[in-house]
Motif scaffolding. Structure first.
Motif, PDB file in Angstrom:
ATOM      1  N   PHE A 172       0.916  -1.112  -0.051  1.00  0.00           N
ATOM      2  CA  PHE A 172      -0.028  -0.015   0.016  1.00  0.00           C
ATOM      3  C   PHE A 172       0.928   1.229  -0.120  1.00  0.00           C
ATOM      4  CE2 PHE A 172      -3.149  -2.936   1.153  1.00  0.00           C
ATOM      5  CZ  PHE A 172      -4.417  -2.723   0.711  1.00  0.00           C
ATOM      6  N   ALA A 199      -6.609   5.988   5.328  1.00  0.00           N
ATOM      7  CA  ALA A 199      -6.796   4.899   4.819  1.00  0.00           C
ATOM      8  C   ALA A 199      -6.537   4.853   3.357  1.00  0.00           C
ATOM      9  CB  ALA A 199      -8.311   4.226   5.277  1.00  0.00           C
ATOM     10  N   ASP A 200      -6.434   3.606   2.762  1.00  0.00           N
ATOM     11  CA  ASP A 200      -6.466   3.620   1.477  1.00  0.00           C
ATOM     12  C   ASP A 200      -7.065   2.139   1.024  1.00  0.00           C
ATOM     13  OD1 ASP A 200      -5.426   4.071  -1.483  1.00  0.00           O
ATOM     14  OD2 ASP A 200      -3.701   2.679  -1.129  1.00  0.00           O
ATOM     15  N   THR A 201      -7.663   2.101   0.073  1.00  0.00           N
ATOM     16  CA  THR A 201      -8.384   1.006  -0.534  1.00  0.00           C
ATOM     17  C   THR A 201      -7.967   0.785  -2.128  1.00  0.00           C
ATOM     18  OG1 THR A 201     -10.424   1.856   0.585  1.00  0.00           O
ATOM     19  CG2 THR A 201     -10.606   0.102  -1.099  1.00  0.00           C
ATOM     20  N   THR A 202      -7.623  -0.615  -2.356  1.00  0.00           N
ATOM     21  CA  THR A 202      -7.199  -0.957  -3.609  1.00  0.00           C
ATOM     22  C   THR A 202      -7.801  -2.232  -4.077  1.00  0.00           C
ATOM     23  OG1 THR A 202      -5.055  -1.327  -4.781  1.00  0.00           O
ATOM     24  CG2 THR A 202      -5.348  -2.613  -2.779  1.00  0.00           C
ATOM     25  N   PHE A 211      -6.532  -4.177   8.288  1.00  0.00           N
ATOM     26  CA  PHE A 211      -7.006  -4.358   6.980  1.00  0.00           C
ATOM     27  C   PHE A 211      -8.317  -4.908   6.868  1.00  0.00           C
ATOM     28  CE2 PHE A 211      -2.364  -5.112   7.051  1.00  0.00           C
ATOM     29  CZ  PHE A 211      -1.868  -4.643   5.902  1.00  0.00           C
ATOM     30  N   THR A 212      -9.200  -4.575   5.938  1.00  0.00           N
ATOM     31  CA  THR A 212     -10.785  -4.958   6.009  1.00  0.00           C
ATOM     32  C   THR A 212     -10.910  -5.324   4.550  1.00  0.00           C
ATOM     33  OG1 THR A 212     -11.170  -3.293   7.635  1.00  0.00           O
ATOM     34  CG2 THR A 212     -12.846  -4.140   6.384  1.00  0.00           C
ATOM     35  N   VAL A 225     -13.484  -4.813   1.795  1.00  0.00           N
ATOM     36  CA  VAL A 225     -14.406  -3.974   1.723  1.00  0.00           C
ATOM     37  C   VAL A 225     -15.455  -4.352   0.741  1.00  0.00           C
ATOM     38  CG1 VAL A 225     -13.525  -2.058   2.983  1.00  0.00           C
ATOM     39  CG2 VAL A 225     -13.284  -2.233   0.302  1.00  0.00           C
ATOM     40  N   TYR A 252     -11.766  -5.929  -2.942  1.00  0.00           N
ATOM     41  CA  TYR A 252     -11.182  -4.569  -2.369  1.00  0.00           C
ATOM     42  C   TYR A 252     -10.722  -4.708  -1.254  1.00  0.00           C
ATOM     43  CZ  TYR A 252     -12.831  -2.560  -6.945  1.00  0.00           C
ATOM     44  OH  TYR A 252     -12.778  -2.154  -8.270  1.00  0.00           O
ATOM     45  N   ARG A 284      -8.923  -2.630   2.139  1.00  0.00           N
ATOM     46  CA  ARG A 284      -8.663  -1.370   2.789  1.00  0.00           C
ATOM     47  C   ARG A 284      -7.592  -1.456   3.850  1.00  0.00           C
ATOM     48  NH1 ARG A 284     -10.901   1.791   7.242  1.00  0.00           N
ATOM     49  NH2 ARG A 284     -10.976   4.090   6.602  1.00  0.00           N
ATOM     50  N   GLY A 335      -5.926   0.609   6.763  1.00  0.00           N
ATOM     51  CA  GLY A 335      -5.988   2.023   7.494  1.00  0.00           C
ATOM     52  C   GLY A 335      -5.108   1.830   8.798  1.00  0.00           C
TER      53      GLY A 335
END
Length: 70
Positions: free
Chosen positions: A5, A13-16, A43-44, A46, A64, A66, A68
């Motif tokens: 990340f 937070a960043d979502t990829t 980590f999640t 999402v 996806y 996430r 944070g």
């Protein structure tokens, strides 16, 4: 799969998207995705387009993740 990340500041937070591909010659059943990390609480998943599905050879799915940092 793994993903870097990069630099995400604490509190942000960043979502990829994560592409998961069946590179084998036979179909596989993906029962569930899970996070395996020392800091698993950061980590999640999402969006999960992979769990509970049959994936034919050569096909893939998208999830996806996430991140944070706490």
């Amino acid at each position: 799969p793994s993903h870097d990340f990069g630099n995400v500041v604490v509190g942000a937070a960043d979502t990829t998207p994560l592409a998961i591909v069946n590179q084998g010659d036979t179909p596989v059943f993906v029962s569930a995705l899970r996070v395996s990390s020392v800091n698993v609480e950061e980590f999640t998943i999402v969006e999960d387009g992979c769990s509970e599905r049959q994936m034919p050879a050569g096909e893939g799915c998208l999830a996806y993740m996430r991140f944070g940092p706490l």
